[in-house]
Design a protein around this motif. Structure first.
Motif, PDB file in Angstrom:
ATOM      1  N   THR A  29       0.851  -1.196   0.000  1.00  0.00           N
ATOM      2  CA  THR A  29       0.000   0.000   0.000  1.00  0.00           C
ATOM      3  C   THR A  29       0.882   1.240   0.000  1.00  0.00           C
ATOM      4  O   THR A  29       0.524   2.265   0.573  1.00  0.00           O
ATOM      5  CB  THR A  29      -0.926   0.031   1.233  1.00  0.00           C
ATOM      6  N   LYS A  35      -3.799   1.820   5.561  1.00  0.00           N
ATOM      7  CA  LYS A  35      -4.632   1.160   4.554  1.00  0.00           C
ATOM      8  C   LYS A  35      -4.331  -0.329   4.428  1.00  0.00           C
ATOM      9  O   LYS A  35      -4.776  -0.983   3.494  1.00  0.00           O
ATOM     10  CB  LYS A  35      -4.464   1.862   3.210  1.00  0.00           C
ATOM     11  N   THR A 102      -2.641  -8.061  -1.250  1.00  0.00           N
ATOM     12  CA  THR A 102      -2.969  -6.773  -1.861  1.00  0.00           C
ATOM     13  C   THR A 102      -4.318  -6.865  -2.577  1.00  0.00           C
ATOM     14  O   THR A 102      -5.129  -5.944  -2.517  1.00  0.00           O
ATOM     15  CB  THR A 102      -1.854  -6.349  -2.845  1.00  0.00           C
TER      16      THR A 102
END
Ligand code: ZN
Ligand code: ZN
Length: 286
Positions: A29, A35, A102
């Protein structure tokens, strides 16, 4: 990509090469830690024959990932190890896991408070320990624990009261967490909770209730339920000096007495030695 961060290797004393590699992997990120909603610790044991055989891979402490995501990850890892026999595979594994994290960088687990999942648009909170809750649910949980803490504090004498005040802890792992309860309270209830059927006591539930009641009575009759009040009274010791006992003996049963007690006795706040002490034990009626 920097692989050297937080990679723990334990070296075999005999082999002089790593036998265990452990690293916690987060989604990419671009260093925006806020996040990162998922993570997992990769643990790889390297047998003596490695890389000519597959390493033993374990995924530990998954956060924000449900069982099916973990199982899918295990399958991809197994395939990757199988196709890389004969050459080192650790960095490939780290890349593979990071890519997967991810892609699924949103909690796929359930909220531990209401047991519903996270829907699009739900406001949720990630704690410092990587556990997830609907902000609405966490606010409710923390408000109740805070109120309970306050009620318990109010019962205590001043010298026993906590000087630190209420500290919020994670409902799952009890790690201390920093939360603004008032801000969390502004969150909307989770969508699944709002659309859930209204709770009603059905016949099945009544039958279950009756069964549990019978089970409870049976357990109680067998002494399997601990009556907290009776247990506390069992250990209650009332000590009286001999003079006090003499004056009260005519009206009260003094109970079993221990004579020639050499332990210090407290009388009117003064410690006196070698004094007879009557000890009355309140045993439970059970
Ligand atoms: Zn919830
Ligand atoms: Zn936690």
């Amino acid at each position: 990509m920097d692989y050297t961060n937080n990679v723990l290797c334990s070296l075999s004393v005999f082999r002089g090469c790593p036998e265990l590699i452990k690293t916690t992997i987060f989604p990419s990120t671009a260093n925006e830690v806020d996040k990162q909603y998922v993570c997992v610790t990769l643990e790889v044991k390297l047998p003596e024959e490695y890389p000519d055989c597959e390493p033993l891979v374990q995924l530990r402490n998954p956060r924000g990932l449900d069982d099916s995501t973990i199982n899918h990850l295990y399958k991809s890892i197994k395939d990757k190890c199988a196709e890389n026999v004969g050459q080192p595979v650790i960095f490939e594994l780290i890349d593979l896991i990071r890519e997967n994290l991810t892609e699924s960088n949103l909690p796929t687990c359930q909220c531990a408070v209401c047991l519903y999942g996270f829907s699009e648009g739900d406001s949720f909170t990630k704690t410092q320990c990587f556990h997830y809750f609907h902000s609405y649910c966490l606010a409710n949980h923390l408000s109740i624990t805070k109120r309970h803490f306050q009620e318990e504090q109010d019962k205590l004498p001043a010298w026993q009261k906590s000087t630190k005040g209420f500290q919020a802890t994670c409902p799952v792992c009890r790690e201390m967490i920093e939360c603004d309860i008032d801000e969390l309270k502004t969150a909307h209830p989770p969508k699944e909770l709002e659309s859930a059927q209204k709770f009603e006591v059905t016949n099945d539930l009544r039958l279950l209730q009756e069964r549990m009641r019978q089970l409870f009575s049976y357990q109680k009759s067998k002494g399997g339920i601990i009556d907290i009040e009776a247990e506390e009274n069992k250990l209650l010791l009332i000590t009286q000096s001999s003079e006090e006992t003499a004056s009260s003996e005519s009206t009260e049963d003094p109970g079993p007495s221990l004579s020639n007690l050499n332990d210090p006795v407290l009388e009117n706040g003064v410690l006196k030695k070698s004094q007879r002490c009557d000890v009355k034990m309140n045993s439970s009626d059970r």
